[in-house]
Design a protein around this motif. Structure first.
Motif, PDB file in Angstrom:
ATOM      1  N   PRO A 117     -10.243  10.138 -10.378  1.00 25.08           N
ATOM      2  CA  PRO A 117      -9.417   9.175 -10.997  1.00 25.08           C
ATOM      3  C   PRO A 117     -10.283   8.325 -12.027  1.00 25.08           C
ATOM      4  O   PRO A 117     -11.391   8.094 -11.889  1.00 25.08           O
ATOM      5  CB  PRO A 117      -9.255   8.226  -9.734  1.00 25.08           C
ATOM      6  CG  PRO A 117     -10.048   8.686  -8.684  1.00 25.08           C
ATOM      7  CD  PRO A 117     -10.271   9.834  -9.118  1.00 25.08           C
ATOM      8  N   ILE A 118      -9.570   8.014 -12.996  1.00 25.80           N
ATOM      9  CA  ILE A 118     -10.343   6.805 -13.925  1.00 25.80           C
ATOM     10  C   ILE A 118     -10.583   5.606 -13.113  1.00 25.80           C
ATOM     11  O   ILE A 118      -9.445   4.898 -12.831  1.00 25.80           O
ATOM     12  CB  ILE A 118      -9.279   6.742 -15.196  1.00 25.80           C
ATOM     13  CG1 ILE A 118      -9.314   8.162 -15.921  1.00 25.80           C
ATOM     14  CG2 ILE A 118     -10.045   5.886 -16.179  1.00 25.80           C
ATOM     15  CD1 ILE A 118      -8.489   8.266 -17.043  1.00 25.80           C
ATOM     16  N   PRO A 119     -11.677   5.022 -13.262  1.00 22.30           N
ATOM     17  CA  PRO A 119     -11.976   3.858 -12.507  1.00 22.30           C
ATOM     18  C   PRO A 119     -11.320   2.554 -13.085  1.00 22.30           C
ATOM     19  O   PRO A 119     -11.192   2.647 -14.274  1.00 22.30           O
ATOM     20  CB  PRO A 119     -13.622   3.584 -12.726  1.00 22.30           C
ATOM     21  CG  PRO A 119     -13.970   5.047 -12.862  1.00 22.30           C
ATOM     22  CD  PRO A 119     -13.128   5.559 -13.635  1.00 22.30           C
ATOM     23  N   THR A 120     -10.871   1.813 -11.939  1.00 22.34           N
ATOM     24  CA  THR A 120     -10.159   0.899 -12.257  1.00 22.34           C
ATOM     25  C   THR A 120     -11.126  -0.533 -12.291  1.00 22.34           C
ATOM     26  O   THR A 120     -10.375  -1.615 -12.818  1.00 22.34           O
ATOM     27  CB  THR A 120      -8.839   0.494 -11.431  1.00 22.34           C
ATOM     28  OG1 THR A 120      -9.373   0.608  -9.944  1.00 22.34           O
ATOM     29  CG2 THR A 120      -7.869   1.584 -11.776  1.00 22.34           C
ATOM     30  N   ALA A 121     -12.318  -0.669 -11.874  1.00 23.38           N
ATOM     31  CA  ALA A 121     -12.908  -1.616 -11.636  1.00 23.38           C
ATOM     32  C   ALA A 121     -13.213  -2.506 -12.912  1.00 23.38           C
ATOM     33  O   ALA A 121     -13.614  -1.556 -13.915  1.00 23.38           O
ATOM     34  CB  ALA A 121     -14.251  -1.383 -10.914  1.00 23.38           C
ATOM     35  N   GLY A 122     -13.275  -3.539 -13.037  1.00 25.57           N
ATOM     36  CA  GLY A 122     -13.417  -4.304 -14.354  1.00 25.57           C
ATOM     37  C   GLY A 122     -12.028  -4.073 -15.378  1.00 25.57           C
ATOM     38  O   GLY A 122     -12.075  -4.985 -16.375  1.00 25.57           O
ATOM     39  N   GLY A 123     -11.320  -3.137 -15.331  1.00 21.88           N
ATOM     40  CA  GLY A 123     -10.055  -2.889 -16.036  1.00 21.88           C
ATOM     41  C   GLY A 123     -10.222  -2.385 -17.463  1.00 21.88           C
ATOM     42  O   GLY A 123      -9.167  -2.173 -18.157  1.00 21.88           O
ATOM     43  N   LYS A 124     -11.352  -2.332 -17.906  1.00 18.68           N
ATOM     44  CA  LYS A 124     -11.619  -1.970 -19.259  1.00 18.68           C
ATOM     45  C   LYS A 124     -11.011  -0.557 -19.723  1.00 18.68           C
ATOM     46  O   LYS A 124     -10.741  -0.404 -20.869  1.00 18.68           O
ATOM     47  CB  LYS A 124     -12.937  -1.988 -19.574  1.00 18.68           C
ATOM     48  CG  LYS A 124     -13.529  -3.355 -19.914  1.00 18.68           C
ATOM     49  CD  LYS A 124     -14.650  -3.593 -20.781  1.00 18.68           C
ATOM     50  CE  LYS A 124     -14.418  -3.307 -22.271  1.00 18.68           C
ATOM     51  NZ  LYS A 124     -14.882  -4.575 -23.270  1.00 18.68           N
ATOM     52  N   LEU A 125     -11.287   0.335 -18.843  1.00 21.27           N
ATOM     53  CA  LEU A 125     -10.876   1.880 -19.046  1.00 21.27           C
ATOM     54  C   LEU A 125      -9.565   2.072 -19.364  1.00 21.27           C
ATOM     55  O   LEU A 125      -9.287   2.749 -20.115  1.00 21.27           O
ATOM     56  CB  LEU A 125     -11.433   2.639 -17.988  1.00 21.27           C
ATOM     57  CG  LEU A 125     -12.760   2.874 -17.930  1.00 21.27           C
ATOM     58  CD1 LEU A 125     -13.439   3.747 -16.716  1.00 21.27           C
ATOM     59  CD2 LEU A 125     -13.764   2.813 -19.235  1.00 21.27           C
ATOM     60  N   GLN A 126      -8.529   1.078 -18.775  1.00 24.27           N
ATOM     61  CA  GLN A 126      -7.341   1.076 -18.893  1.00 24.27           C
ATOM     62  C   GLN A 126      -6.772   0.710 -20.281  1.00 24.27           C
ATOM     63  O   GLN A 126      -5.646   1.027 -20.585  1.00 24.27           O
ATOM     64  CB  GLN A 126      -6.523   0.297 -17.726  1.00 24.27           C
ATOM     65  CG  GLN A 126      -6.337   1.153 -16.339  1.00 24.27           C
ATOM     66  CD  GLN A 126      -7.767   1.485 -16.008  1.00 24.27           C
ATOM     67  OE1 GLN A 126      -8.893   0.416 -15.892  1.00 24.27           O
ATOM     68  NE2 GLN A 126      -8.050   2.403 -15.257  1.00 24.27           N
TER      69      GLN A 126
END
Ligand SMILES: *[C@@H]1O[C@H](CO)[C@@H](O)[C@H](O)[C@H]1NC(C)=O
Ligand SMILES: *[C@@H]1O[C@H](CO)[C@@H](O)[C@H](O)[C@H]1NC(C)=O
Ligand SMILES: *[C@@H]1O[C@H](CO)[C@@H](O)[C@H](O)[C@H]1NC(C)=O
Ligand SMILES: *[C@@H]1O[C@H](CO)[C@@H](O)[C@H](O)[C@H]1NC(C)=O
Ligand SMILES: *[C@@H]1O[C@H](CO)[C@@H](O)[C@H](O)[C@H]1NC(C)=O
Length: 346
Positions: free
Chosen positions: A316-325
């Motif tokens: 999974p593409i990490p969601t912590a911090g939200g920047k990658l989304q």
């Protein structure tokens, strides 16, 4: 201002300044050192009086010629040329004149953006032992990167990028204690990166993109606190995880794109307090990097350019911090099994 004030200031001007103007002292004394003028004129004539040198008129103050600066030698009244810049001349045709060595006080030499400048880097440059910055980039220079740079102990910044240089990178740069930056991008260099670069105390900018360099990246480069490291578009193999780490506080640009690198990305780290990371650009695309995307990547505050595409990443593409989304799906495409926003759900 009151009208009387105008009159007052006019009178003051007349009383204070007019006499000095009448004495017809030159406002700018001529600081040009005769030997420097002769050397500069030889350069002008070597390049067939290119229009770049229209201000280089014999007898006028050479310290005020375009692209020229002088510096007062300590404890003397002597000024010597310490800066020369010859930029963006289509009519600069031929080679770098060997008489460049007749300007022994040069600290900065810039000969840049002259597409018709050919030939190799002249050995006479080694007589310029005060050189700190040598920028010979965006020309059409050929031949190897000479190993005589070891004779320039004060060199801080060397840019030879965007020429047609061939051969390998000599190991002499490891002998230059003040070296801070090398840019050899966009040439045709072969061979590997000299490992001794990793032991230079002040070395923090290395740009070697788009050459034909190969072999593993020396582990010694992991010693350094790079600000910019660009090795994209070569044939480097093996591990590069040691370029990350808790001590990489200055790292702003890391580009390893389009090589044959293969390592596990899951466990690489940046500073423990990720908010202090200076990372702005990370391009690892077109390699064989595997494992997961580490969770900290979504929390790097300044990251604005990210490309992990064309690798073997999974999970999974990490969601912590939200920047990658917030990045385009193309930053993650063509991996083994990455999932989650901005790609499709896991
Ligand atoms: C450049 O100028 C010098 C001095 O005026 C002159 O002697 C020389 O012939 C000129 N060279 C060319 C190629 O025009
Ligand atoms: C110098 O280079 C430019 C651009 O590459 C070219 O158009 C021009 O003809 C060249 N000039 C000479 C004198 O060869
Ligand atoms: C410079 O000028 C000389 C004499 O005019 C000429 O023979 C020569 O071809 C010129 N060189 C270049 C590189 O333009
Ligand atoms: C990284 O380097 C490659 C090869 O030089 C280049 O094509 C790419 O644009 C660079 N990426 C970034 C983000 O600058
Ligand atoms: C980071 O730097 C500190 C201080 O210079 C050093 O003690 C430590 O071993 C380094 N840690 C790593 C992982 O390189």
């Amino acid at each position: 201002m009151q009208p009387t004030m105008h009159i007052m200031s006019f009178l003051l001007f007349t009383i204070l300044l007019l006499p000095s103007l009448c004495l017809s002292k030159p406002i700018h004394p001529n600081h040009c050192f005769q030997d420097d003028q002769n050397a500069l004129l030889k350069i002008k004539y070597h390049w067939n009086n290119s229009t770049l040198f229209s201000t280089w008129i014999p007898g006028s103050d050479c310290c005020r010629w375009s692209g020229v600066l002088c510096k007062k030698l300590p404890k003397t009244t002597t000024y010597r040329v310490n800066f020369l810049e010859v930029n963006f001349g289509n009519d600069i045709v031929g080679t770098i004149p060997s008489t460049i060595s007749d300007l022994p006080y040069l600290e900065t030499l810039i000969i840049r953006g002259n597409p018709n400048l050919t030939g190799s880097i002249p050995p006479s440059i080694t007589k310029l032992t005060n050189l700190q910055a040598l920028l010979l980039n965006f020309n059409s220079l050929t031949g190897p990167i000479p190993n005589f740079f070891s004779k320039l102990p004060n060199l801080v910044n060397l840019e030879l990028n965007d020429n047609h240089l061939t051969g390998s990178i000599p190991s002499v740069f490891g002998q230059l204690p003040n070296l801070n930056a090398l840019d050899f991008s966009n040439n045709q260099l072969t061979g590997s990166i000299p490992a001794n670069l990793g032991f230079l105390p002040k070395f923090s900018f290395l740009q070697l993109s788009n050459n034909k360099l190969s072999g593993p990246i020396p582990r010694s480069l992991g010693n350094l606190n790079f600000e910019i490291l660009e090795l994209g578009g070569n044939q480097f193999t093996g591990d590069a995880s040691f370029l990350f780490g808790v001590n990489k506080t200055n790292l702003a640009h890391l580009n390893l794109s389009s090589n044959h690198l293969s390592f596990d990305l899951s466990n690489v780290v940046l500073p423990v307090d990720i908010l202090t990371s200076n990372l702005l650009v990370l391009d690892l695309s077109h390699n064989m990097i595997y494992g997961r995307i580490p969770a900290w990547l979504g929390q790097v505050p300044g990251l604005y350019s990210l490309d992990l595409s064309y690798n073997q990443l999974c999970g999974p593409i990490p969601t912590a911090g939200g920047k990658l989304q917030g990045f385009n799906p193309s930053s993650f495409e063509h991996n083994k099994c990455l999932c989650g926003a901005p790609l499709s759900a896991c």
